[in-house]
Design a protein around this motif. Structure first.
Motif, mmCIF file in Angstrom:
data_model
loop_
_atom_site.group_PDB
_atom_site.id
_atom_site.type_symbol
_atom_site.label_atom_id
_atom_site.label_comp_id
_atom_site.label_asym_id
_atom_site.label_seq_id
_atom_site.Cartn_x
_atom_site.Cartn_y
_atom_site.Cartn_z
ATOM 1 N N GLU A 1 0.655 -1.185 0.079
ATOM 2 C CA GLU A 1 0.141 0.017 0.002
ATOM 3 C C GLU A 1 0.899 1.241 -0.015
ATOM 4 O OE1 GLU A 1 -1.869 0.626 4.029
ATOM 5 O OE2 GLU A 1 -1.473 -1.393 4.084
ATOM 6 N N ASP B 1 -6.959 3.063 -12.549
ATOM 7 C CA ASP B 1 -6.955 1.548 -12.652
ATOM 8 C C ASP B 1 -6.462 0.920 -13.597
ATOM 9 O OD1 ASP B 1 -8.044 2.005 -10.132
ATOM 10 O OD2 ASP B 1 -10.172 1.734 -10.819
ATOM 11 N N LYS C 1 -7.334 -4.431 -6.749
ATOM 12 C CA LYS C 1 -7.588 -3.714 -5.837
ATOM 13 C C LYS C 1 -8.830 -3.577 -5.231
ATOM 14 C CE LYS C 1 -8.134 0.970 -6.652
ATOM 15 N NZ LYS C 1 -7.928 2.172 -6.886
ATOM 16 N N ASN D 1 -3.656 4.036 -1.949
ATOM 17 C CA ASN D 1 -4.532 2.869 -2.459
ATOM 18 C C ASN D 1 -3.563 1.746 -1.932
ATOM 19 O OD1 ASN D 1 -6.427 3.548 -4.575
ATOM 20 N ND2 ASN D 1 -4.493 4.451 -5.596
ATOM 21 N N ARG D 2 -4.359 0.629 -1.792
ATOM 22 C CA ARG D 2 -3.849 -0.791 -1.356
ATOM 23 C C ARG D 2 -3.985 -1.758 -2.605
ATOM 24 N NH1 ARG D 2 -6.661 -1.387 2.884
ATOM 25 N NH2 ARG D 2 -5.134 -0.953 4.422
ATOM 26 N N TYR D 3 -2.688 -2.445 -2.852
ATOM 27 C CA TYR D 3 -2.902 -3.333 -3.714
ATOM 28 C C TYR D 3 -2.732 -4.813 -3.390
ATOM 29 C CZ TYR D 3 -2.194 0.922 -6.324
ATOM 30 O OH TYR D 3 -2.446 2.214 -7.069
#
Length: 304
Positions: free
Chosen positions: A141, A293, A161, A145-147
């Motif tokens: 992250e 995205d 995500k 964002n967190r991936y």
């Protein structure tokens, strides 16, 4: 010695070999119990131990449909102050029918799943991909964002995500950034190598993107000089998979708190499979920004 014996007797202790043996047995028994408790605690807190514990909890709420859990985390990923289960699962393809005497060769039709710890809702994303046995799930992250990165060493990858939008279909809550980038197979440059006529430790590299829109064209020839590396490049072969990626990771390249997606292709592979060091030399690094995205090409580096 006599004084010591008298002192022991004054304590009311009568020495005997039977009592000594009992004492040794008790010491050994307590030692075994202590070691067993320690090893059990270590196992419970190890990756395999946690996986076993988490899997039991998951199977109470999720129908895995015969699939096996490969990697699992327990974290709050939707910011509701409740721990969620994040895992990948797939159908195992083994080397033979005997599960005890076989190894996993392939994971078919891999799923990425999030089990909401608050309301027990299940978010499932079927990657529609098969992954090698070395597949891994990592969570990274940045400030925004967190991936969730799912990849193996043969070039298969999903970068997911969680959507912040309200969806009628809860399965659409999971966004696959790689799939948004290209509906086709996610491939890199086709790599061509040519030995330098004057220096045997130098190779010239040409990269062709074959009109892939998500990676930029490279018109100039790249040169790699392995002289200072101290390796004999005659012991290396060109990659068989000229356009396949081998590794993926996230990195904050410009130290702005935002992660970039980095895909790697290796140029030369050691012919000696038992060699542990310098198994690959020369790499192509492709850097992507993540925008809307999707992966947006940033730059490419070719280096030793």
């Amino acid at each position: 010695m006599k004084k010591i014996s008298e002192y022991i007797k004054s304590l009311g202790f009568t020495f005997s070999f039977r009592r000594l043996r009992r004492a040794f047995v008790l010491i050994i028994l307590f030692a075994i119990i202590g070691v067993s408790v320690f090893l059990f605690y270590e196992f419970e807190n190890s990756e395999s131990g946690l996986k076993k514990i988490y899997s039991k909890e998951i199977m109470k709420n999720v129908d895995l449909q015969g699939k096996s859990i490969i990697k699992v985390y327990k974290r709050d990923v939707n910011e509701d102050k409740k721990l969620d289960y994040i895992f990948i699962c797939a159908e195992e393809v083994r080397s033979n029918d005997n599960a005890l005497n076989s190894i996993v060769e392939l994971y078919k039709s891999l799923d990425f799943v999030i089990l909401d710890g608050k309301n027990q809702e299940v978010y499932t994303y079927n990657t529609n991909k098969d992954f090698d046995a070395n597949v891994n799930l990592s969570i990274v992250e940045d400030e925004k964002n967190r991936y969730f990165l799912i990849s193996d060493y043969s070039g298969n990858v999903c970068c997911c995500k969680i959507s912040q939008k309200d969806m009628q279909n809860i399965d659409e809550k999971i966004i696959d950034i790689v799939k948004n980038t290209t509906e086709k197979e996610f491939l890199g440059y086709t790599i061509y190598t040519k030995k330098d006529e004057e220096n045997p430790n130098v190779i010239n590299i040409t990269l062709d993107n074959y009109s892939k829109e998500y990676i930029g064209a490279v018109n100039e020839e790249k040169k790699l000089d392995f002289s200072e590396l101290g390796v004999d490049i005659s012991r290396y072969r060109e990659t068989y998979l000229r356009d396949k990626f081998s590794e993926f990771k996230f990195a904050d390249v410009n130290n702005d708190g935002i992660l970039e997606f980095v895909a790697y292709q290796y140029v030369l592979y050691n012919l000696d499979e038992t060699q542990r060091s310098n198994k690959t030399i020369g790499k192509v690094e492709i850097f992507f920004n993540i925008e809307d995205d999707k992966l947006k090409f940033n730059k490419v580096n070719v280096e030793i």
